[in-house]
Design a protein around this motif. Structure first.
Motif, PDB file in Angstrom:
ATOM      1  N   GLN A 257      -2.728  -0.774  -2.767  1.00  0.00           N
ATOM      2  CA  GLN A 257      -3.927  -0.634  -1.945  1.00  0.00           C
ATOM      3  C   GLN A 257      -3.524   0.065  -0.651  1.00  0.00           C
ATOM      4  N   ALA A 258      -4.366   0.953  -0.180  1.00  0.00           N
ATOM      5  CA  ALA A 258      -4.067   1.688   1.044  1.00  0.00           C
ATOM      6  C   ALA A 258      -5.295   1.718   1.938  1.00  0.00           C
TER       7      ALA A 258
ATOM      8  N   ILE B 273      -7.481   3.644   4.469  1.00  0.00           N
ATOM      9  CA  ILE B 273      -7.746   5.048   4.753  1.00  0.00           C
ATOM     10  C   ILE B 273      -8.639   5.104   5.976  1.00  0.00           C
TER      11      ILE B 273
ATOM     12  N   LYS C  25      -8.598   1.803  -0.440  1.00  0.00           N
ATOM     13  CA  LYS C  25      -8.622   2.606  -1.653  1.00  0.00           C
ATOM     14  C   LYS C  25      -7.482   2.199  -2.572  1.00  0.00           C
ATOM     15  N   LYS C  26      -7.698   2.376  -3.859  1.00  0.00           N
ATOM     16  CA  LYS C  26      -6.633   2.174  -4.836  1.00  0.00           C
ATOM     17  C   LYS C  26      -5.781   3.441  -4.839  1.00  0.00           C
ATOM     18  N   LYS C  27      -4.490   3.270  -4.599  1.00  0.00           N
ATOM     19  CA  LYS C  27      -3.569   4.402  -4.545  1.00  0.00           C
ATOM     20  C   LYS C  27      -2.723   4.417  -5.812  1.00  0.00           C
TER      21      LYS C  27
ATOM     22  N   ASP D 193       0.533   5.941  -7.364  1.00  0.00           N
ATOM     23  CA  ASP D 193       1.794   6.634  -7.123  1.00  0.00           C
ATOM     24  C   ASP D 193       2.342   7.090  -8.463  1.00  0.00           C
TER      25      ASP D 193
ATOM     26  N   TYR E 292       0.931  11.237  -5.058  1.00  0.00           N
ATOM     27  CA  TYR E 292       0.015  10.101  -5.060  1.00  0.00           C
ATOM     28  C   TYR E 292      -1.409  10.611  -4.973  1.00  0.00           C
TER      29      TYR E 292
ATOM     30  N   PHE F  87      -5.669   8.997  -4.630  1.00  0.00           N
ATOM     31  CA  PHE F  87      -6.549   7.867  -4.385  1.00  0.00           C
ATOM     32  C   PHE F  87      -7.629   7.876  -5.451  1.00  0.00           C
TER      33      PHE F  87
ATOM     34  N   SER G 173     -12.676   9.422  -2.851  1.00  0.00           N
ATOM     35  CA  SER G 173     -11.254   9.211  -2.657  1.00  0.00           C
ATOM     36  C   SER G 173     -10.517  10.478  -2.242  1.00  0.00           C
ATOM     37  N   TYR G 174     -11.229  11.509  -1.921  1.00  0.00           N
ATOM     38  CA  TYR G 174     -10.604  12.718  -1.429  1.00  0.00           C
ATOM     39  C   TYR G 174     -11.349  13.175  -0.180  1.00  0.00           C
TER      40      TYR G 174
END
Length: 142
Positions: A97-98, A100, A110-112, A114, A133, A135, A140-141
């Protein structure tokens, strides 16, 4: 062999100027990025070009381990079909999880995804590594 960097600058070619070159490893990395960021069916000349990551982008009903396996198998198949300069593919996928930033004080989670792709160059048997990576989910962009 000459490898051209992406994105292609067609204006330079129309002006009969040389296009920027890159190394074999850079060319493969750029091609992998293109495969990964293209949804299946987006290329009219080859509907198999792309990656199934984007088919799962909004799927909230599937658990992460199953999603990883689906993405991994689809990506592996796509790379094998469209990037013949690589052998001995190994793909690692992990989720986190990140936070943003959106604006000055607003953040969202957001779900990241990798991603690591390791392999060997088919011509020279040198090791090759690509990582990136993305999102997942709506908006998500940027």
């Amino acid at each position: 062999m000459i490898y051209y960097s992406l994105p292609l600058k067609l204006g330079r070619l129309c002006e009969k100027k040389d296009h920027e070159h890159c190394s074999l490893k850079e060319s493969i990395s750029q091609h992998l990025y293109l495969i990964i960021t293209t949804a299946l069916g987006d290329c009219l000349y080859d509907e198999t070009f792309g990656c199934s990551i984007w088919d799962s982008d909004f799927n909230n009903k599937i658990n992460d381990s199953r999603l990883k396996e689906e993405i991994k198998s689809g990506l592996c198949l796509s790379i094998k079909n469209h990037e013949n300069r690589l052998d001995n593919l190994e793909i690692e996928i992990s989720f986190s999880q990140a936070l943003i930033g959106v604006g000055e004080n607003v953040t969202c989670m957001k779900k990241k995804l990798d991603l690591k792709v390791n392999g060997r160059l088919a011509q020279t048997d040198e090791p090759f590594a690509f990582s990136g990576y993305f999102f997942m989910g709506p908006l998500s962009y940027y």
